[in-house]
Design a protein around this motif. Sequence first.
Motif, short mmCIF file in Angstrom:
data_model
loop_
_atom_site.label_atom_id
_atom_site.label_comp_id
_atom_site.label_asym_id
_atom_site.label_seq_id
_atom_site.Cartn_x
_atom_site.Cartn_y
_atom_site.Cartn_z
N GLU A 121 0.84 -1.21 0.00
CA GLU A 121 0.00 0.00 0.00
C GLU A 121 0.88 1.26 0.00
N GLY A 122 0.60 2.18 -0.90
CA GLY A 122 1.35 3.44 -0.91
C GLY A 122 2.68 3.36 -1.66
N GLU A 123 3.07 2.17 -2.10
CA GLU A 123 4.34 2.02 -2.83
C GLU A 123 4.09 1.93 -4.34
N THR A 124 5.19 2.10 -5.07
CA THR A 124 5.13 1.98 -6.53
C THR A 124 6.13 0.91 -6.95
N ALA A 125 5.71 0.05 -7.86
CA ALA A 125 6.64 -0.94 -8.41
C ALA A 125 6.97 -0.52 -9.84
N ALA A 126 8.24 -0.66 -10.21
CA ALA A 126 8.68 -0.27 -11.55
C ALA A 126 8.79 -1.50 -12.44
N TYR A 127 8.35 -1.33 -13.68
CA TYR A 127 8.41 -2.44 -14.64
C TYR A 127 8.97 -1.93 -15.97
N ALA A 128 9.90 -2.68 -16.54
CA ALA A 128 10.35 -2.40 -17.91
C ALA A 128 9.48 -3.24 -18.84
N PRO A 186 11.39 5.62 -9.63
CA PRO A 186 11.61 6.35 -8.37
C PRO A 186 12.64 5.64 -7.48
N ASP A 187 13.43 6.44 -6.74
CA ASP A 187 14.46 5.85 -5.86
C ASP A 187 13.86 4.90 -4.82
N ASP A 188 12.60 5.17 -4.47
CA ASP A 188 12.00 4.32 -3.43
C ASP A 188 11.04 3.27 -4.03
N ALA A 189 11.25 2.93 -5.30
CA ALA A 189 10.40 1.90 -5.91
C ALA A 189 10.49 0.61 -5.11
N ALA A 190 9.37 -0.10 -5.03
CA ALA A 190 9.36 -1.37 -4.28
C ALA A 190 10.32 -2.37 -4.92
N TYR A 191 10.42 -2.32 -6.25
CA TYR A 191 11.36 -3.15 -7.00
C TYR A 191 11.30 -2.73 -8.46
N LEU A 192 12.29 -3.19 -9.23
CA LEU A 192 12.22 -3.06 -10.69
C LEU A 192 12.11 -4.47 -11.27
N HIS A 193 11.10 -4.66 -12.10
CA HIS A 193 10.89 -5.98 -12.73
C HIS A 193 11.27 -5.90 -14.21
N ILE A 194 12.07 -6.87 -14.64
CA ILE A 194 12.43 -6.96 -16.06
C ILE A 194 12.16 -8.37 -16.58
N THR A 195 12.05 -8.49 -17.88
CA THR A 195 11.94 -9.80 -18.54
C THR A 195 13.25 -9.98 -19.30
N SER A 196 14.10 -10.89 -18.84
CA SER A 196 15.48 -10.91 -19.38
C SER A 196 15.52 -11.33 -20.85
N ASN A 197 14.60 -12.20 -21.25
CA ASN A 197 14.56 -12.64 -22.66
C ASN A 197 13.10 -12.66 -23.10
N PRO A 208 20.43 -3.43 -15.77
CA PRO A 208 20.53 -2.19 -15.01
C PRO A 208 21.07 -2.44 -13.60
N ASP A 209 21.86 -1.50 -13.11
CA ASP A 209 22.34 -1.57 -11.73
C ASP A 209 21.35 -0.78 -10.89
N THR A 210 20.58 -1.46 -10.07
CA THR A 210 19.48 -0.78 -9.38
C THR A 210 19.82 -0.38 -7.94
N GLY A 211 21.05 -0.59 -7.53
CA GLY A 211 21.43 -0.17 -6.17
C GLY A 211 20.56 -0.81 -5.12
N ASP A 212 19.90 0.02 -4.31
CA ASP A 212 19.08 -0.51 -3.21
C ASP A 212 17.70 -0.99 -3.64
N VAL A 213 17.32 -0.66 -4.88
CA VAL A 213 16.00 -1.11 -5.35
C VAL A 213 16.12 -2.57 -5.79
N PRO A 214 15.33 -3.47 -5.20
CA PRO A 214 15.46 -4.89 -5.58
C PRO A 214 15.18 -5.09 -7.08
N LEU A 215 16.06 -5.86 -7.71
CA LEU A 215 15.90 -6.17 -9.13
C LEU A 215 15.28 -7.56 -9.24
N ILE A 216 14.18 -7.66 -9.95
CA ILE A 216 13.44 -8.92 -10.08
C ILE A 216 13.35 -9.26 -11.56
N ALA A 217 13.64 -10.51 -11.91
CA ALA A 217 13.62 -10.85 -13.33
C ALA A 217 12.84 -12.11 -13.62
#
Length: 361
Positions: free
Chosen positions: A91-98, A140-151, A163-172
């Motif tokens: 709740e209140g968070e944003t998740a990033a998706y490529a 956003p720096d405070d994204a819950a995570y960044l989701h990508i589809t590797s292939n 991408p190097d996402t630093g503290d934002v969890p990278l999910i694939a």
Amino acid sequence: MADRVFNFNPGPSTLPLSVLETVREELLDYRGTGMSVMEISHRSPEFEEINAAAMALARELMGLGNDYQVLFLGGGASTQFAMVPLNFLHEGETAAYADTGAWSAKAIKEARKIGDVHIAASSENTDYRSIPRPADIHYPDDAAYLHITSNNTIKGTQYQVFPDTGDVPLIADMSSDICSRRVDFSTFSLIYAGAQKNLGPAGVTMVVIRKDLLDRCRDGLPTMLDYRTHTEKNSTFNTPPVFGVYVVRLVLEWFMDQGGLEAVEEVNRAKKDAVYALLDAYPEYFKGTVEPRSRSWMNVTLRLPSEDLEKKLIAEAKEAGLVGLKGHRSVGGIRVSLYNAMPLDGAQRVAQFMEDFRKAN
Ligand code: PMP
């Protein structure tokens, strides 16, 4: 094995012949139990050994330590589209998706049902012909995570740089290229993949999760949708896909026997080079559908000068024992899927066949 074909199906797809032979040998009597592996209890020492070995092999191959846990779940990669946001988009968070194609779009659609989604990058305006460069992925720096589809299995694109996402969890979602090359898997907080392309039969989904992410799981979820249910019980909270896990274990052992991911990668590189060489040599005939820097090693997608020629190629290839070359129904054309178990010989044969076909047509 004269009547086995080279199987370029996009998934379920080809498995290593030696693995299938082991399955056949062990089918009626799994290692002295007098039962098939399909008939033994998931609480038996035999299955516990299979499960633990498969989990350990996956971590070893991917170069991951004890801070990661491997799970074998049901429900396909498509269930992960929902489980990821259910657990980690609060709740209140944003998740990033490529957004790089149909499978990303499906993941995004599920996430939107759960919470706020930010599109960090999209190649939709170029008909998904390319993968965004890391510098073009914004969230956003405070994204819950960044989701990508590797292939991207349908369009034939693949990340070559992550991408190097630093503290934002990278999910694939690595459903169509898991364990196909060396990757620094430790930059990912969660990886999931349906097994049916690169790891084993359909019905089992591998999830690799960094344990610290578990602290972020949402409370109150239905039991089966909470990752902690499965991590706490080593994927045996309920009856796991026993036969699938058994075959995945054999395939992971086969990767080890090949020399690990370094060796698997070298063969995969030679395979895709054999096919892309044709697209580079005859770009007016074998028309690649994606930007060269975004080319997938796993799914080579192309068009011929006409749909009639495409149909003819697919039919004649089948006659020659090269099956499964039809492009996805949503895009048409030709798709040559070169997953881990496809031998180099198969890629070379299909390349030679295509070259001969061009000369004759
Ligand atoms: N993600 C990708 C990249 C895929 O290629 C597929 C299946 N082709 C899926 C997800 C869906 O997998 P499943 O059928 O296991 O739900």
